[in-house]
Design an enzyme around this catalytic site. Structure first.
Site, short mmCIF file in Angstrom:
data_model
loop_
_atom_site.label_atom_id
_atom_site.label_comp_id
_atom_site.label_asym_id
_atom_site.label_seq_id
_atom_site.Cartn_x
_atom_site.Cartn_y
_atom_site.Cartn_z
N ARG A 21 -5.51 10.61 -0.43
CA ARG A 21 -6.43 11.30 -1.34
C ARG A 21 -7.32 12.22 -0.53
O ARG A 21 -7.74 11.86 0.59
CB ARG A 21 -7.29 10.30 -2.13
CG ARG A 21 -6.57 9.58 -3.25
CD ARG A 21 -6.18 10.52 -4.39
NE ARG A 21 -5.51 9.87 -5.50
CZ ARG A 21 -4.19 9.87 -5.70
NH1 ARG A 21 -3.38 10.48 -4.85
NH2 ARG A 21 -3.67 9.29 -6.78
N HIS B 58 0.01 18.66 -4.09
CA HIS B 58 0.11 17.26 -4.55
C HIS B 58 1.51 16.93 -5.06
O HIS B 58 1.70 16.52 -6.21
CB HIS B 58 -0.95 16.97 -5.64
CG HIS B 58 -1.25 15.50 -5.76
ND1 HIS B 58 -2.50 15.01 -6.01
CD2 HIS B 58 -0.46 14.41 -5.65
CE1 HIS B 58 -2.47 13.68 -6.06
NE2 HIS B 58 -1.23 13.30 -5.83
N1 LIG Z 1 0.30 12.49 -2.62
C1 LIG Z 1 1.02 11.87 -3.52
O1 LIG Z 1 1.91 12.46 -4.13
C2 LIG Z 1 0.76 10.41 -3.78
C3 LIG Z 1 1.66 9.70 -4.58
C4 LIG Z 1 1.46 8.32 -4.77
C5 LIG Z 1 0.37 7.69 -4.16
N2 LIG Z 1 -0.48 8.42 -3.39
C6 LIG Z 1 -1.63 7.78 -2.73
O2 LIG Z 1 -1.17 6.79 -1.86
C7 LIG Z 1 -2.07 5.69 -1.93
C8 LIG Z 1 -1.42 4.44 -1.40
O3 LIG Z 1 -0.42 4.00 -2.32
P1 LIG Z 1 0.24 2.55 -2.17
O4 LIG Z 1 1.12 2.38 -3.36
O5 LIG Z 1 0.84 2.39 -0.83
O6 LIG Z 1 -1.06 1.63 -2.28
P2 LIG Z 1 -1.16 0.08 -1.89
O7 LIG Z 1 0.19 -0.58 -2.01
O8 LIG Z 1 -2.31 -0.45 -2.67
O9 LIG Z 1 -1.51 0.10 -0.34
C9 LIG Z 1 -2.74 0.52 0.15
C10 LIG Z 1 -2.80 0.23 1.64
O10 LIG Z 1 -4.02 0.69 2.16
C11 LIG Z 1 -4.67 -0.38 2.83
N3 LIG Z 1 -6.13 -0.26 2.72
C12 LIG Z 1 -6.87 -0.04 1.61
N4 LIG Z 1 -8.18 0.00 1.91
C13 LIG Z 1 -8.26 -0.19 3.24
C14 LIG Z 1 -9.34 -0.27 4.15
N5 LIG Z 1 -10.60 -0.15 3.75
N6 LIG Z 1 -9.06 -0.50 5.46
C15 LIG Z 1 -7.79 -0.66 5.87
N7 LIG Z 1 -6.70 -0.59 5.06
C16 LIG Z 1 -6.95 -0.36 3.76
C17 LIG Z 1 -4.19 -1.64 2.15
O11 LIG Z 1 -4.40 -2.76 2.99
P3 LIG Z 1 -3.91 -4.24 2.52
O12 LIG Z 1 -2.40 -4.16 2.58
O13 LIG Z 1 -4.48 -5.13 3.54
O14 LIG Z 1 -4.42 -4.44 1.13
C18 LIG Z 1 -2.72 -1.28 1.93
O15 LIG Z 1 -1.98 -1.51 3.10
C19 LIG Z 1 -2.43 5.65 -3.42
O16 LIG Z 1 -3.63 4.95 -3.63
C20 LIG Z 1 -2.59 7.12 -3.72
O17 LIG Z 1 -3.91 7.49 -3.42
C21 LIG Z 1 -0.32 9.77 -3.20
#
Ligand SMILES: NC(=O)c1ccc[n+]([C@@H]2O[C@H](COP(=O)([O-])OP(=O)(O)OC[C@H]3O[C@@H](n4cnc5c(N)ncnc54)[C@H](OP(=O)(O)O)[C@@H]3O)[C@@H](O)[C@H]2O)c1
Length: 314
Positions: free
Chosen positions: A229, A277
């Protein structure tokens, strides 16, 4: 009478119609209806709804809702807009979306690894000159966030032989990946990543995580890819690091304001590549299938998928 499932969105009508058609096809025994078409009894009876950028007032108008299936994977807007007393939020977890993100990360990492921005500039100036090329194994790639997206990307980056590390809040164990966590882990991954990929959710803890201090601790000449983000990076600090040459290039897919305003200095900076995006775009087909599976399970046996933690913000 069959259960009514409201679809609550602020999408353009033609986009909402596409989702309605896909969801009706995948939930044929239920009555999937746009929020705007519900009568008072249907609003009151709804136990589960599907949403994409919903108006919070519309969610509040469904008083007996137990949970909410989001059609998006990022839920920071829902977390910010819905009161803590709102129904449980379930985000989209779609393996197809993670595969698509992994593909985008591989494309982005190869783009920086193989000096594509520099060769593009050379072409514009008719310069025929090779640039020293390290092997993939000599290139350290750090991924912030080892969730669905980060873990899929980390695994795919092993195929060309990159040295891959990842960072998360809780400890992880992924074969072939150096898994780091916590403050110490952040220091290690920052200092050692030649190319840093951001795949974190936007939360209180991650907003402006990549600031001038963070950037100063990266190796000189590092590249940055932000597919998480926009506000996770302090863009003024990034511009300063690009100006000084400390950061060599940034590939950005997400921004504080989207669409990126025409007047933004990011558009024309030679050290920045802009994507609109599109790193991983939700597939209506697979997302509606996953939403339907979750809803079918709930209506069959009461199981609610794992909800977003309001305190963690993701
Ligand atoms: N650009 C695009 O087209 C697009 C598309 C889809 C998603 N996204 C973005 O990608 C993000 C991630 O997606 P996801 O499905 O992988 O989410 P997810 O499965 O919830 O994974 C989030 C990861 O970030 C880690 N994390 C969160 N807060 C943290 C912190 N304060 N310190 C250290 N690590 C932290 C989490 O740690 P833990 O494993 O320990 O909980 C987890 O490993 C989404 O939230 C969205 O913003 C972008």
């Amino acid at each position: 009478m069959s259960e009514t499932i409201p679809l609550v969105t602020r999408l353009a009508q033609k986009d909402e119609q596409k989702w309605l058609a896909a969801l009706r096809e995948k939930l044929p025994i239920y009555n999937v209806k746009s929020f705007t078409e519900l009568d008072r009894a249907e609003r009151s009876a709804a136990r589960v709804a599907i949403c994409a950028n919903p108006d919070p007032a519309h969610i509040a108008a469904l008083p007996n809702l137990v949970w909410l299936q989001s059609l998006w994977s990022g839920v920071e807007r829902l977390v910010a807009e819905l009161p803590a007393s709102s129904p449980a939020i379930i985000r989209l977890r779609d393996p197809q979306l993670a595969a698509s993100m992994a593909e985008a990360v591989l494309a982005g990492v190869l783009y920086l690894h193989r000096h594509m921005p520099a060769y593009l500039r050379q072409q514009q100036n008719r310069i025929w000159q090779g640039i020293d090329q390290p092997n993939a194994g000599q290139r350290k790639i750090g991924i912030l966030g080892l969730g669905d997206m980060g873990a899929a990307a980390a695994r795919l980056l092993l195929a060309p032989g990159f040295a891959v590390a990842g960072w998360s809040r809780s400890p992880k164990n992924i074969e072939g990946i150096k898994c780091l966590h916590g403050d110490d882990g952040l220091g290690l991954i920052t200092a050692s990543s030649d190319i840093l990929v951001i795949l974190l959710p936007l939360t209180k803890a991650t907003r402006a995580l990549v600031d001038s201090d963070f950037l100063a601790h990266m190796p000189p000449g590092a590249g940055i890819i932000n597919f998480g983000r926009g506000p996770i990076i302090d863009s003024a600090a990034l511009l300063a690091a690009l100006e000084s040459g400390h950061v060599s290039h940034a590939l950005l897919d997400v921004f504080e304001r989207e669409p990126l305003p025409a007047g933004s200095p990011l558009w024309s900076h030679p050290g920045i590549t802009i994507w609109p995006h599109i790193a991983a775009v939700t597939s209506i087909d697979t997302a509606s299938k996953i939403a339907a599976e979750n809803i079918n399970t709930f209506l069959r046996d009461g199981t609610i998928p794992e909800a977003v933690s309001r305190s963690r913000g993701y």
